[in-house]
Write an enzyme that holds these catalytic residues in place. Structure first.
Site, PDB file in Angstrom:
ATOM      1  N   GLU A   6       1.381   6.236  -0.703  1.00 28.95           N
ATOM      2  CA  GLU A   6       0.327   5.502  -0.001  1.00 28.95           C
ATOM      3  C   GLU A   6      -0.926   6.333   0.248  1.00 28.95           C
ATOM      4  OE1 GLU A   6       1.148   4.055   3.990  1.00 28.95           O
ATOM      5  OE2 GLU A   6       2.487   5.732   4.382  1.00 28.95           O
TER       6      GLU A   6
ATOM      7  N   TRP B  23     -10.772  -6.055   6.913  1.00 25.39           N
ATOM      8  CA  TRP B  23      -9.796  -5.835   5.847  1.00 25.39           C
ATOM      9  C   TRP B  23      -9.733  -7.164   5.113  1.00 25.39           C
ATOM     10  CZ3 TRP B  23      -5.060  -7.771   4.130  1.00 25.39           C
ATOM     11  CH2 TRP B  23      -4.370  -6.960   3.219  1.00 25.39           C
TER      12      TRP B  23
ATOM     13  N   GLU C  34      11.315   7.141   2.867  1.00 21.51           N
ATOM     14  CA  GLU C  34      10.077   7.309   3.630  1.00 21.51           C
ATOM     15  C   GLU C  34       9.184   8.389   2.998  1.00 21.51           C
ATOM     16  OE1 GLU C  34       8.239   5.960   5.572  1.00 21.51           O
ATOM     17  OE2 GLU C  34       7.067   7.462   6.639  1.00 21.51           O
TER      18      GLU C  34
ATOM     19  N   HIS D  47      21.487   5.752 -14.268  1.00 23.30           N
ATOM     20  CA  HIS D  47      21.681   4.351 -14.680  1.00 23.30           C
ATOM     21  C   HIS D  47      20.360   3.740 -15.116  1.00 23.30           C
ATOM     22  CE1 HIS D  47      25.839   4.516 -13.489  1.00 23.30           C
ATOM     23  NE2 HIS D  47      25.447   5.151 -12.390  1.00 23.30           N
TER      24      HIS D  47
ATOM     25  N   LYS E 255      -4.192  -0.354   9.203  1.00 23.07           N
ATOM     26  CA  LYS E 255      -3.132  -0.225  10.210  1.00 23.07           C
ATOM     27  C   LYS E 255      -2.863  -1.597  10.800  1.00 23.07           C
ATOM     28  CE  LYS E 255      -1.053   3.176  12.580  1.00 23.07           C
ATOM     29  NZ  LYS E 255      -0.167   4.061  11.794  1.00 23.07           N
TER      30      LYS E 255
ATOM     31  N   LYS F  34       5.345   7.778   1.829  1.00 23.76           N
ATOM     32  CA  LYS F  34       4.240   8.593   2.359  1.00 23.76           C
ATOM     33  C   LYS F  34       3.398   9.144   1.219  1.00 23.76           C
ATOM     34  CE  LYS F  34       3.904   7.849   5.457  1.00 23.76           C
ATOM     35  NZ  LYS F  34       4.376   6.941   6.491  1.00 23.76           N
TER      36      LYS F  34
ATOM     37  N   CYS G  80      -8.231  -5.845  10.696  1.00 21.75           N
ATOM     38  CA  CYS G  80      -9.589  -6.137  11.127  1.00 21.75           C
ATOM     39  C   CYS G  80      -9.761  -5.652  12.569  1.00 21.75           C
ATOM     40  CB  CYS G  80      -9.957  -7.611  11.072  1.00 21.75           C
ATOM     41  SG  CYS G  80      -9.961  -8.263   9.417  1.00 21.75           S
TER      42      CYS G  80
ATOM     43  N   ASN H 142     -10.136 -12.314  13.209  1.00 28.26           N
ATOM     44  CA  ASN H 142      -9.040 -11.568  12.618  1.00 28.26           C
ATOM     45  C   ASN H 142      -7.923 -12.573  12.403  1.00 28.26           C
ATOM     46  OD1 ASN H 142      -6.928  -9.868  11.994  1.00 28.26           O
ATOM     47  ND2 ASN H 142      -6.790  -8.933  14.025  1.00 28.26           N
ATOM     48  N   GLY H 143      -7.343 -12.614  11.214  1.00 29.08           N
ATOM     49  CA  GLY H 143      -6.259 -13.560  10.952  1.00 29.08           C
ATOM     50  C   GLY H 143      -6.532 -14.354   9.694  1.00 29.08           C
TER      51      GLY H 143
ATOM     52  N   ARG I 127      -8.242  -0.156  11.490  1.00 28.56           N
ATOM     53  CA  ARG I 127      -7.647  -1.492  11.323  1.00 28.56           C
ATOM     54  C   ARG I 127      -8.142  -2.202  10.065  1.00 28.56           C
ATOM     55  NH1 ARG I 127      -5.216  -3.384  16.100  1.00 28.56           N
ATOM     56  NH2 ARG I 127      -5.204  -5.417  15.115  1.00 28.56           N
TER      57      ARG I 127
END
Ligand code: F6R
Length: 606
Positions: A486, A76, A479, A502, A601, A483, A2, A100-101, A27
């Site tokens: 996402e 968000w 990684e 396996h 983010k 990448k 947010c 925010n939170g 954000r």
């Protein structure tokens, strides 16, 4: 998570807020909203819209409003779906609030204060607005204090009262918020990117203090009403660093900034060709006094930690564990006074990482954090901080921050090996010269990226993709797969190459992309055998090796060679190939590269 912006001053508040929201959109981008006080009577304007900031901006286009005080939010979603009603700001009586939170006890508060029939949204934030209004009878400080005493959870609140026309009140717990004052007024924001067009001096709002933004200054007081002087900080990058500068996306720009980010992180820490952390205040005792290392982080930062473990453990020969921060707290971690906890975080605000840091300190461990954002909570709460110098990372998918986290781990690993008698000075010098050579290896990949784009056009058609490698190569593959998934929404997994048969090999069909990383001489032959196994089942193989490696006939469809001075350093150029592969794949699919769906983010909720 947010974005929060608040402004009071001489400038046009609507413009300042919209500009700030654009800067902060990374954000969270489910919805956006603003509230403005007109300064006349009890006029208050509220506009909020589901969708990007651009949609809000369009709605505001022909707005004729004179306001010099307002707050804005880009969301968000946590509590309640994405719609106009759940967007912030929220109004309750005289109170206008953004947040925010997460307010953990909002259900109890609804029952305790009988708010059920008053609420119009599904958000926890509206409950806080209700509570503030319940306690407000002309004294904002009293209302804030009493509200905060009732609330449990994390929050950064920005509050306006209808009858206080030119002031914004802020208070926070855990969720980040910064404030700054300059000639034209006062600002509050969830991070400095929104403030930087106006000033480079700011302070982090201290937890549990009440900050009052006025046109002529900012005051801070504790809950007893005593004045507080927060520590002023300076940003060492300018607004250009937070803009695209001709690149179509922030992600591509940030991928290209990696050589510079590496130089800025490595060079100031070299003294006569050897790593030296005296400026960081990290003495050799910190690196030599531990009998184990616990790396703690989330996502990409955690994958940087996987590379760190694969590099450092075989050299210093003490246990190095890599821990997912969100799990760490719940698995009775084996951390004590003899453990060095290495916390890795770009934002320095990831809440799970912060919680793990706090637990580690309670267990008596020393915490050394590798952090990009100066003055962030993780940086402030760590015993030692090793700042990476990537500059602002705006694309949600991390690239340059990962690169400098790796460089930091290599530097720390080298100094630690010296401090523990595992490297002679000459060996350390060679290691460092290979590390600095990696910068040109990264540059070379950037100069020859056309073929990576061609490979991406084939990956873009796939539903699933697999990344394989052994040892260090496996650590980088993790990684690479994150990448790709996402930002391109292709299901991607990374496997230790020997593990495929396996179970996972059952998923390989004709043309399934397998990105195979084989840069480690001592296991090269074994990885090649594993590639043959997937090839025999029809996989479309993209192979990455060192320059000069012997490539068996018909082992792959596409081959990339990376210039590497030693196997330990191949991660640097390989990471760029994997980042560009993900970038081009996403772009070719017409997706929002910088703001992938459902993500944001800086993850400040658990
Ligand atoms: C992925 C990504 C995330 C972050 C993770 C930790 O591209 O960026 O996985 O790495 O959320 O964030 P920081 O490093 O800010 O703690």
């Amino acid at each position: 998570m947010c974005g929060i912006i608040g402004y009071t001053g001489r400038l046009d508040a609507l413009n300042v807020l919209l500009r700030g929201l654009e800067q902060l959109e990374y954000r969270g981008y489910d919805s956006a909203g603003i509230a403005l006080l007109s300064g006349k009577g009890d006029d208050r304007l509220l506009i909020k819209k589901a969708g990007p900031v651009a949609a809000l901006k369009e709605t505001c286009e022909n707005l004729k409003v004179e306001s010099h005080c307002g707050i804005g939010h880009t969301r968000w979603a946590t509590h309640g779906g994405v719609n106009d009603t759940n967007a912030h700001p929220h109004i309750a009586g005289k109170v206008t609030l953004i947040h925010n939170g997460i307010i953990e006890n909002y259900h109890n508060l609804i029952e305790k204060f009988g708010f059920r029939d008053l609420l119009v949204s599904e958000t926890d934030t509206e409950v806080a607005a209700r509570l503030l209004n319940y306690y407000y009878s002309g004294d904002p400080y009293e209302a804030i204090r009493r509200t905060i005493r009732e609330i449990t959870g994390s929050y950064a609140f920005c509050i306006m009262f209808e009858d206080i026309h030119d002031k914004i009140f802020c208070v926070r717990n855990v969720s980040p918020m910064v404030a700054a004052h300059m000639e034209d007024g006062s600002f509050v924001a969830s991070d400095v990117t929104a403030v930087i067009p106006y000033t480079n001096r700011y302070f982090v709002i201290p937890e549990y203090q009440i900050v009052t933004l006025g046109q002529d200054g900012i005051s801070v007081q504790d809950f007893e009403g005593n004045p507080v002087s927060p520590e002023m900080l300076e940003v060492n990058w300018n607004i250009e660093a937070a803009q695209k500068n001709g690149f179509p996306h922030f992600m591509l720009k940030e991928i290209h900034e990696q050589p510079e980010a590496l130089r800025n992180t490595i060079t100031p820490r070299l003294e006569n060709g050897l790593p030296d952390f005296s400026e960081d205040g990290i003495l050799d005792e910190v690196l030599s006094g531990c009998d184990k290392i616990a790396i703690v982080a989330c996502g990409t930062a955690m994958y940087a930690g996987m590379v760190g473990k694969a590099l450092i453990e075989p050299i210093i020969k003490i246990p190095v564990s890599v821990n997912i921060a969100s799990e760490f707290r719940y698995e009775s971690p084996l951390v004590d006074e003899k453990t060095l906890v290495l916390v890795i975080s770009q934002s320095g605000e990831t809440i799970d990482t912060l919680a793990a840091l706090r637990l580690s300190k309670e267990c008596g461990a020393k915490v050394l954090s590798i952090v990009n954002v100066k003055g962030s909570t993780i940086a402030r709460e760590s015993d030692y901080v090793f700042y990476t110098h990537a500059g602002p990372e705006i694309a949600v998918a991390s690239t340059k921050a990962y690169m400098v986290q790796l460089a930091s781990l290599y530097l720390i690993g080298c100094r630690m090996s010296m401090a523990r008698g595992k490297f002679t000075e000459a060996e350390a010098r060679t290691f460092i010269s290979r590390l600095t050579d990696s910068i040109s290896a990264v540059q070379k990949i950037l100069e020859n990226k056309k073929r990576i784009k061609e490979a991406a056009s084939l990956v873009a058609k796939a539903q699933d993709a697999f990344f394989v490698g052994r040892g260090l190569d496996y650590a980088f593959s993790l990684e690479g797969s994150l990448k790709l998934k996402e930002i391109s929404y292709i299901h991607a997994e990374a496997y230790a190459a020997g593990e495929l048969k396996h179970g996972t090999i059952a998923l390989i069909e004709k043309d399934t992309p397998v990105i195979a990383v084989a840069t480690q001489d001592h296991i090269y032959g074994k990885t090649i055998s594993n590639i043959r196994e997937v090839r025999a089942r029809g996989a479309f193989v993209i192979l990455i090796t060192k320059t000069g490696a012997e490539i068996p006939e018909d082992i792959c469809d596409i081959h990339f060679a990376v210039p590497v001075s030693h196997d330990q350093f191949s991660v640097f150029p390989v990471a760029v190939i994997l980042q560009l592969l993900a970038y081009y794949t996403s772009d070719m699919k017409g997706l929002n590269v910088d703001k992938p769906r459902n993500l944001a983010k800086s993850v400040t909720v658990e």
